[in-house]
Design a protein around this motif. Sequence first.
Motif, PDB file in Angstrom:
ATOM      1  N   ILE A 387       0.726  -1.197   0.091  1.00 50.22           N
ATOM      2  CA  ILE A 387      -0.023  -0.041  -0.105  1.00 50.22           C
ATOM      3  C   ILE A 387       1.054   1.211   0.027  1.00 50.22           C
ATOM      4  CG2 ILE A 387      -1.653   1.283   1.367  1.00 50.22           C
ATOM      5  CD1 ILE A 387      -2.759  -1.397   2.160  1.00 50.22           C
ATOM      6  N   LEU A 388       1.892   1.286   0.896  1.00 49.89           N
ATOM      7  CA  LEU A 388       2.691   2.456   0.981  1.00 49.89           C
ATOM      8  C   LEU A 388       3.468   2.549  -0.570  1.00 49.89           C
ATOM      9  CD1 LEU A 388       4.642   4.575   2.201  1.00 49.89           C
ATOM     10  CD2 LEU A 388       6.139   2.560   2.867  1.00 49.89           C
ATOM     11  N   LYS A 389       3.971   1.578  -0.856  1.00 52.88           N
ATOM     12  CA  LYS A 389       4.247   1.751  -2.619  1.00 52.88           C
ATOM     13  C   LYS A 389       3.295   2.424  -3.404  1.00 52.88           C
ATOM     14  CE  LYS A 389       8.420  -0.177  -2.342  1.00 52.88           C
ATOM     15  NZ  LYS A 389       9.956   0.316  -2.607  1.00 52.88           N
ATOM     16  N   ARG A 390       2.156   1.953  -3.435  1.00 49.83           N
ATOM     17  CA  ARG A 390       1.202   2.389  -4.453  1.00 49.83           C
ATOM     18  C   ARG A 390       0.893   3.850  -3.841  1.00 49.83           C
ATOM     19  NH1 ARG A 390      -2.799   0.625  -7.713  1.00 49.83           N
ATOM     20  NH2 ARG A 390      -1.421  -0.949  -8.161  1.00 49.83           N
ATOM     21  N   ILE A 391       0.876   4.279  -2.687  1.00 49.60           N
ATOM     22  CA  ILE A 391       0.646   5.822  -2.247  1.00 49.60           C
ATOM     23  C   ILE A 391       1.657   6.602  -2.879  1.00 49.60           C
ATOM     24  CG2 ILE A 391       0.783   7.168  -0.308  1.00 49.60           C
ATOM     25  CD1 ILE A 391      -2.018   5.967  -0.628  1.00 49.60           C
ATOM     26  N   GLU A 392       3.103   6.058  -2.791  1.00 49.07           N
ATOM     27  CA  GLU A 392       4.275   6.777  -3.001  1.00 49.07           C
ATOM     28  C   GLU A 392       4.100   6.958  -4.694  1.00 49.07           C
ATOM     29  OE1 GLU A 392       7.692   4.555  -2.150  1.00 49.07           O
ATOM     30  OE2 GLU A 392       7.419   4.962   0.021  1.00 49.07           O
ATOM     31  N   GLN A 393       3.594   5.898  -5.546  1.00 51.31           N
ATOM     32  CA  GLN A 393       3.416   5.986  -6.741  1.00 51.31           C
ATOM     33  C   GLN A 393       2.337   7.134  -7.080  1.00 51.31           C
ATOM     34  OE1 GLN A 393       2.569   2.213  -8.234  1.00 51.31           O
ATOM     35  NE2 GLN A 393       4.719   1.354  -8.095  1.00 51.31           N
ATOM     36  N   ARG A 394       1.183   7.282  -6.471  1.00 52.04           N
ATOM     37  CA  ARG A 394       0.271   8.068  -6.727  1.00 52.04           C
ATOM     38  C   ARG A 394       0.679   9.715  -6.516  1.00 52.04           C
ATOM     39  NH1 ARG A 394      -5.552   6.656  -4.248  1.00 52.04           N
ATOM     40  NH2 ARG A 394      -6.526   8.258  -5.392  1.00 52.04           N
ATOM     41  N   ALA A 395       1.574   9.613  -5.334  1.00 53.50           N
ATOM     42  CA  ALA A 395       2.056  11.051  -5.037  1.00 53.50           C
ATOM     43  C   ALA A 395       3.006  11.692  -6.088  1.00 53.50           C
ATOM     44  CB  ALA A 395       2.739  10.963  -3.776  1.00 53.50           C
ATOM     45  N   ARG A 396       3.891  10.661  -6.537  1.00 54.99           N
ATOM     46  CA  ARG A 396       4.694  10.776  -7.666  1.00 54.99           C
ATOM     47  C   ARG A 396       4.047  11.207  -8.927  1.00 54.99           C
ATOM     48  NH1 ARG A 396       7.894   6.123  -6.277  1.00 54.99           N
ATOM     49  NH2 ARG A 396       9.779   6.694  -4.917  1.00 54.99           N
ATOM     50  N   GLY A 397       2.861  10.764  -9.150  1.00 56.52           N
ATOM     51  CA  GLY A 397       2.348  11.090 -10.438  1.00 56.52           C
ATOM     52  C   GLY A 397       1.573  12.432 -10.077  1.00 56.52           C
ATOM     53  N   MET A 398       1.447  12.756  -9.059  1.00 56.75           N
ATOM     54  CA  MET A 398       0.830  14.018  -8.997  1.00 56.75           C
ATOM     55  C   MET A 398       1.858  15.274  -8.801  1.00 56.75           C
ATOM     56  SD  MET A 398      -1.778  13.536  -5.737  1.00 56.75           S
ATOM     57  CE  MET A 398      -2.929  12.228  -5.806  1.00 56.75           C
ATOM     58  N   GLY A 399       3.148  14.788  -9.190  1.00 52.21           N
ATOM     59  CA  GLY A 399       4.246  15.629  -8.904  1.00 52.21           C
ATOM     60  C   GLY A 399       4.616  16.221  -7.748  1.00 52.21           C
ATOM     61  N   LEU A 400       4.344  15.384  -6.825  1.00 55.15           N
ATOM     62  CA  LEU A 400       4.831  15.815  -5.319  1.00 55.15           C
ATOM     63  C   LEU A 400       6.108  15.469  -5.036  1.00 55.15           C
ATOM     64  CD1 LEU A 400       1.164  15.034  -3.655  1.00 55.15           C
ATOM     65  CD2 LEU A 400       2.099  17.244  -4.640  1.00 55.15           C
ATOM     66  N   LYS A 401       6.671  16.114  -3.973  1.00 54.54           N
ATOM     67  CA  LYS A 401       8.208  15.604  -3.715  1.00 54.54           C
ATOM     68  C   LYS A 401       8.296  14.877  -2.377  1.00 54.54           C
ATOM     69  CE  LYS A 401       9.934  18.313  -6.857  1.00 54.54           C
ATOM     70  NZ  LYS A 401      10.477  17.816  -8.257  1.00 54.54           N
ATOM     71  N   SER A 402       7.239  14.855  -1.704  1.00 54.86           N
ATOM     72  CA  SER A 402       7.338  13.971  -0.421  1.00 54.86           C
ATOM     73  C   SER A 402       5.978  13.714  -0.014  1.00 54.86           C
ATOM     74  CB  SER A 402       7.993  14.978   0.663  1.00 54.86           C
ATOM     75  OG  SER A 402       7.017  15.960   1.097  1.00 54.86           O
ATOM     76  N   ILE A 403       5.887  12.677   1.070  1.00 52.72           N
ATOM     77  CA  ILE A 403       4.641  12.315   1.655  1.00 52.72           C
ATOM     78  C   ILE A 403       5.025  12.451   3.141  1.00 52.72           C
ATOM     79  CG2 ILE A 403       3.618  11.129  -0.111  1.00 52.72           C
ATOM     80  CD1 ILE A 403       4.369   8.538   1.486  1.00 52.72           C
ATOM     81  N   PHE A 404       3.844  12.407   4.078  1.00 51.44           N
ATOM     82  CA  PHE A 404       3.885  12.552   5.584  1.00 51.44           C
ATOM     83  C   PHE A 404       2.833  11.986   6.186  1.00 51.44           C
ATOM     84  CE2 PHE A 404       1.501  16.389   4.491  1.00 51.44           C
ATOM     85  CZ  PHE A 404       0.582  16.528   5.678  1.00 51.44           C
ATOM     86  N   VAL A 405       3.305  11.388   7.457  1.00 49.46           N
ATOM     87  CA  VAL A 405       2.201  10.748   8.282  1.00 49.46           C
ATOM     88  C   VAL A 405       2.345  11.253   9.611  1.00 49.46           C
ATOM     89  CG1 VAL A 405       2.307   8.686   7.119  1.00 49.46           C
ATOM     90  CG2 VAL A 405       3.760   8.991   8.836  1.00 49.46           C
ATOM     91  N   LEU A 406       1.162  11.238  10.231  1.00 49.01           N
ATOM     92  CA  LEU A 406       1.037  11.535  11.721  1.00 49.01           C
ATOM     93  C   LEU A 406       0.883  10.271  12.451  1.00 49.01           C
ATOM     94  CD1 LEU A 406       0.511  14.324  10.422  1.00 49.01           C
ATOM     95  CD2 LEU A 406      -0.851  15.038  12.394  1.00 49.01           C
ATOM     96  N   THR A 407       1.612  10.089  13.469  1.00 53.72           N
ATOM     97  CA  THR A 407       1.406   8.721  14.198  1.00 53.72           C
ATOM     98  C   THR A 407       1.933   8.909  15.664  1.00 53.72           C
ATOM     99  OG1 THR A 407       2.040   6.373  14.415  1.00 53.72           O
ATOM    100  CG2 THR A 407       3.708   7.838  13.562  1.00 53.72           C
ATOM    101  N   THR A 408       1.253   8.082  16.495  1.00 53.34           N
ATOM    102  CA  THR A 408       1.501   8.002  17.918  1.00 53.34           C
ATOM    103  C   THR A 408       2.115   6.850  18.177  1.00 53.34           C
ATOM    104  OG1 THR A 408      -0.518   7.308  18.436  1.00 53.34           O
ATOM    105  CG2 THR A 408      -0.292   9.487  18.452  1.00 53.34           C
ATOM    106  N   ARG A 409       1.834   5.515  17.400  1.00 52.72           N
ATOM    107  CA  ARG A 409       2.471   4.167  17.697  1.00 52.72           C
ATOM    108  C   ARG A 409       3.094   3.366  16.773  1.00 52.72           C
ATOM    109  NH1 ARG A 409      -3.119   1.553  20.740  1.00 52.72           N
ATOM    110  NH2 ARG A 409      -3.847   3.531  21.932  1.00 52.72           N
ATOM    111  N   THR A 410       3.558   3.814  15.632  1.00 49.63           N
ATOM    112  CA  THR A 410       3.636   2.972  14.444  1.00 49.63           C
ATOM    113  C   THR A 410       5.042   3.897  13.848  1.00 49.63           C
ATOM    114  OG1 THR A 410       2.226   3.946  12.891  1.00 49.63           O
ATOM    115  CG2 THR A 410       1.732   1.758  13.939  1.00 49.63           C
ATOM    116  N   MET A 411       5.905   4.599  14.889  1.00 51.96           N
ATOM    117  CA  MET A 411       6.759   5.273  14.238  1.00 51.96           C
ATOM    118  C   MET A 411       7.979   4.445  13.760  1.00 51.96           C
ATOM    119  SD  MET A 411       9.315   7.703  16.579  1.00 51.96           S
ATOM    120  CE  MET A 411      10.113   6.675  17.448  1.00 51.96           C
TER     121      MET A 411
END
Length: 448
Positions: A387-411
């Motif tokens: 899922i992470l790989k596909r999300i990265e592909q979608r973000a690259r397809g939008m021309g974005l440079k990074s993705i970020f997450v907010l987490t309390t337990r899965t750092m």
Amino acid sequence: MSAVFNFTFVPWFRSVAPYIHLHRGKTFVVGIAGEAIAAGKLQHLAQDLALIQSMGVKIVLVHGFRPQVNEQLAAKGHEAKYSHGMRITDSVALDSAQEAAGQLRYEIEAAFSQGLPNTPMAGSTVRVISGNFITARPVGIVDGVDFKHSGMVRKVDTAGIKRTLDFGAMVLLSPFGFSPTGEAFNLTMEEVATSVAIELQADKLIFLTEIPGIRMNPDQPESEDNPIDTELPLAAAEKLLAQLPNPTQPTDTAFYLQHCVKACKSGVERSHILPFAVDGSLLLEIYVHDGIGTMVIDEKLESLREATADDVGGILQLIEPFEKDGTLVKRDRTEIERDADHYTVIEHDGVIFGCAALYPYPEAKTAEMAALTVSPHSQSQGDGERILKRIEQRARGMGLKSIFVLTTRTMHWFIKRGFVQVDPDWLPEARKRKYNLNRKSLVLVKNL
């Protein structure tokens, strides 16, 4: 031994161990371009293959010999002839191919026989067994071109290869096949490796090539902003292949990709294109999370796709337990329904086993990955990474440079996959206004 070495070695070895367990007992078909041997890479490749085999992987090695045959032809004052991306093998070219194959097999067997001290081959015993495992047929006449002694794979002796692998030996195949009447045919390394991988239903087909991998937009020059795609879903690879011209040179994007697609469509779940120019590329691809080349992956066993409104019920059922225990922030149901197309899901037999949403902030060239969830029934099977790989592909397809997450337990899960922690002030202004100070979520960023 220095403390710094201990500090780096232990976590590295722990990170590699799951892949050693994962691949033990698996069958890999490895195709090495003749150019790799001509470039002097054989010794290190042999050491890496011996190391991989020592960790329980069954290996079928197929060597190419394109430059070696051309060298033999040049020595005879004979011109190398090609058409449709294949060699036209006249009698002189057939003799040259047989000479080149004999020399290469000798060199490869010698490379695997060197148990040299202070090298990965120290103490190793690698049995390399060759044989007449391939039955061939002539290519014949195509578009008025007579390919003469060039052939195609008719049949693979899978039982013989499997018996040899079970004996603990490495199988070495040259790109030659023989007809039932004993006539020799010159084949291509790519077709032999692909046919063998399909017939064996190998776990991986790996090509060590002149190219670094595949980029979805091959017309753009390679740069840090346009890296290769480390993972290509089969559907995306087929779509790209349909847009490309028929390949004539090994450096053409479609040259190896067509064989990877064919293998994946025929039951080989993963096929790889790696650069032989990078020392240790086999080890980096097999035992490191992100790999180094391009992997084409067959996802038909479980559908990884963008969500639709029909998936909202399944998404809610998946995330609800994680909202109750506080792992996920509770989301408004109408919000999920409205934003269904932001979600990527993994579905198997009509049941959603994983999901994540992507919320872009185009003005900041970034996006938030939210609600990454994998069912407890399928955790530790790599669904979260897919899922992470596909999300990265979608973000690259939008021309974005990074993705970020907010987490309390899965750092730690995210840090292991290339994210780094930043201060909440890093967040885009629109997202910063919604940041919950009471929850004290950590902000983690991954550059694409």
